[in-house]
Design a protein around this motif. Structure first.
Motif, PDB file in Angstrom:
ATOM      1  N   ASN A 148     -26.598  38.349  41.001  1.00 21.28           N
ATOM      2  CA  ASN A 148     -26.782  37.003  41.524  1.00 21.28           C
ATOM      3  C   ASN A 148     -25.922  36.010  40.725  1.00 21.28           C
ATOM      4  OD1 ASN A 148     -27.798  34.601  42.538  1.00 21.28           O
ATOM      5  ND2 ASN A 148     -29.823  34.816  41.629  1.00 21.28           N
ATOM      6  N   PRO A 149     -24.915  35.358  41.349  1.00 30.39           N
ATOM      7  CA  PRO A 149     -24.650  35.292  42.787  1.00 30.39           C
ATOM      8  C   PRO A 149     -23.374  36.012  43.236  1.00 30.39           C
ATOM      9  CG  PRO A 149     -23.724  33.371  41.767  1.00 30.39           C
ATOM     10  CD  PRO A 149     -24.248  34.242  40.633  1.00 30.39           C
ATOM     11  N   LEU A 150     -22.710  36.764  42.341  1.00 33.09           N
ATOM     12  CA  LEU A 150     -21.400  37.323  42.685  1.00 33.09           C
ATOM     13  C   LEU A 150     -21.475  38.711  43.317  1.00 33.09           C
ATOM     14  CD1 LEU A 150     -19.320  36.097  39.607  1.00 33.09           C
ATOM     15  CD2 LEU A 150     -19.543  35.051  41.875  1.00 33.09           C
ATOM     16  N   LEU A 151     -22.686  39.214  43.540  1.00 34.19           N
ATOM     17  CA  LEU A 151     -22.903  40.471  44.265  1.00 34.19           C
ATOM     18  C   LEU A 151     -22.135  41.644  43.661  1.00 34.19           C
ATOM     19  CD1 LEU A 151     -24.882  40.036  46.625  1.00 34.19           C
ATOM     20  CD2 LEU A 151     -23.428  38.042  46.395  1.00 34.19           C
ATOM     21  N   LYS A 152     -22.092  41.707  42.331  1.00 29.90           N
ATOM     22  CA  LYS A 152     -21.460  42.848  41.667  1.00 29.90           C
ATOM     23  C   LYS A 152     -22.382  44.067  41.761  1.00 29.90           C
ATOM     24  CE  LYS A 152     -18.898  40.029  38.322  1.00 29.90           C
ATOM     25  NZ  LYS A 152     -18.701  39.721  36.875  1.00 29.90           N
ATOM     26  N   ILE A 153     -21.774  45.238  41.813  1.00 31.22           N
ATOM     27  CA  ILE A 153     -22.524  46.485  41.921  1.00 31.22           C
ATOM     28  C   ILE A 153     -22.322  47.305  40.652  1.00 31.22           C
ATOM     29  CG2 ILE A 153     -22.904  48.579  43.263  1.00 31.22           C
ATOM     30  CD1 ILE A 153     -23.557  46.013  44.790  1.00 31.22           C
ATOM     31  N   ALA A 154     -23.419  47.626  39.978  1.00 28.19           N
ATOM     32  CA  ALA A 154     -23.383  48.429  38.762  1.00 28.19           C
ATOM     33  C   ALA A 154     -23.837  49.847  39.066  1.00 28.19           C
ATOM     34  CB  ALA A 154     -24.271  47.805  37.690  1.00 28.19           C
ATOM     35  N   ASP A 155     -23.296  50.807  38.338  1.00 26.50           N
ATOM     36  CA  ASP A 155     -23.607  52.212  38.535  1.00 26.50           C
ATOM     37  C   ASP A 155     -24.924  52.532  37.818  1.00 26.50           C
ATOM     38  OD1 ASP A 155     -23.736  55.020  38.423  1.00 26.50           O
ATOM     39  OD2 ASP A 155     -21.545  55.204  38.461  1.00 26.50           O
TER      40      ASP A 155
END
Length: 408
Positions: A148-155
């Protein structure tokens, strides 16, 4: 094992044995009569310790996250605070994601630091950076994915392995994805956090938070025992009325998330083609850096879109204040669409830090309205933003409108 929507409707929602009521009653009581000194009926003594309405909601949410135990709190931040107090000790170090809810950064940096907790902010989508940030005193890694808010995806699997190898806990804020789209415990996380105010409640009429834990021993005590004791001793519990509303919302979570996801994907593609928009953040887009990873650990891409405006800060501010259906608010996850200017609203506490939000960024929480109506609303808002930017440009070159010249 029963499917998600079946569990959402039935888990923890035991029918009233006295009347046969399909919906369990709200136990709006502070205390319970005892049959003798410390002889409790059904284990209930005082609603801070247990309440049938809260217990039912906790069982319902825990079943959906596939956890060992679930705990409901008065707000998302109360849930975060309770978990941190339950598992940390003075001298411990936390790793926080570089992109995340401003309230979490405020909680850790402004409150928990006073009690001997230190924190580092790291880009957790970079596993090399995450590993390098680990210290001998690192006790916990805290991640939001999508963030939130850059919509990054972590493994999640990789971070869980990293945490376990180091003897640390992995805590995942699953508010954006919800258990319908993602179950972090399945990937090795130790605990999951929710602001149940958002998608779980789903109707913008309840405040709440939750912690769901795995079956795991931490410093000689199970996480369930540690968080359960903190809930009872700290007392930041969710009230029965709030738990009833959250449980009711949870029953339709799957249906609503399908609509949120479908509409958000349609809007994201539409926004990507608009000249007023310089960048769209949505993990459902093939152009998103985390798209492939999100597709492996989520069953859908969620209802949140962030975008940057080609016209800069003024255009972003204008868009956020110029729409009818996308109403200006700090929250998200309801059936109605909302728009937020994160830099000065949800993430104001990060201004002046490396985590501050770009001034040209707007966050959209896509509701369940008709997509065509939302596109029309965005069209009008982008037009207003474009006009505002043009007016700003013309003013800068000396071509002031007559009204502006009169007041200058």
């Amino acid at each position: 094992m029963s499917g998600f929507n079946t569990l959402a409707v039935h888990a923890g929602q035991h029918k009233d044995p006295a009347t046969g009521a399909v919906i369990p009653p709200i136990y709006q009581t502070s205390t319970f009569i005892q049959d003798g000194i410390n002889v409790l009926r059904a284990g209930h003594e005082y609603s801070r310790g247990s309440n049938p309405t809260r217990n039912g909601f906790e069982e319902q949410l825990n079943a959906l996250e596939r956890g060992a135990a679930g705990f409901a709190f008065a707000s998302g931040i109360a849930a975060e605070d309770a978990l941190l107090r339950a598992v940390l000790a003075p001298g411990d170090h936390i790793i926080l994601g570089s992109d995340g809810y401003g309230g979490t950064h405020r909680l850790v940096n402004n409150l928990h630091r006073k009690w001997g907790i230190s924190a580092s902010t790291v880009e957790l989508t970079d596993l090399t950076a995450a590993a390098a940030a680990l210290r001998p005193d690192t006790a916990l890694i805290w991640v939001e994915t999508p963030s939130n808010p850059l919509l990054k995806i972590a493994d999640l699997s990789a971070l869980a392995s990293l945490a376990r190898e180091h003897g640390a806990l992995l805590v995942v804020d699953n508010t954006f994805a919800t258990p319908y789209l993602q179950r972090p415990l399945d990937f090795g996380a130790h605990a999951v956090i929710h602001s149940t105010t958002k998608y779980i409640g789903g109707h913008s009429d309840v405040l709440g938070g939750a912690v769901i834990v795995a079956d795991y021993l931490h410093r000689g005590q199970s996480l369930a025992e540690a968080v359960g004791y903190q809930q009872f001793a700290g007392g930041a519990v969710a009230g029965p009325q709030d738990c009833y509303l959250a449980a009711r919302g949870l029953k339709t979570l799957g249906l609503r998330m399908e609509r949120h996801c479908a509409t958000a994907l349609e809007l994201a593609h539409w926004l990507q083609a608009r000249p007023e928009v310089s960048r769209v953040y949505y993990p459902g887009l093939g152009s998103h850096r985390g798209h492939r990873l999100a597709a492996t650990q989520q069953s859908g891409f969620g209802g949140i879109i962030s975008l940057q405006l080609a016209g800069g800060e003024h255009a972003a501010r204008t868009l956020a204040q110029s729409m009818e259906y996308f109403q200006l608010s700090v929250s998200l996850g309801g059936v109605e669409s909302l728009v937020c200017y994160p830099r000065e609203m949800t993430h104001a506490s990060t201004i002046g830090t490396a985590q501050q939000i770009p001034a040209d960024l707007v966050r959209l929480s896509v509701g369940i309205e008709e997509p065509a109506d939302l596109i029309a609303d965005l069209t009008a808002g982008l037009a207003a933003a474009g006009c505002a930017t043009s007016s700003t440009t013309s003013s800068a070159t000396g071509n002031l409108p007559r009204s502006a010249m009169a007041s200058a």
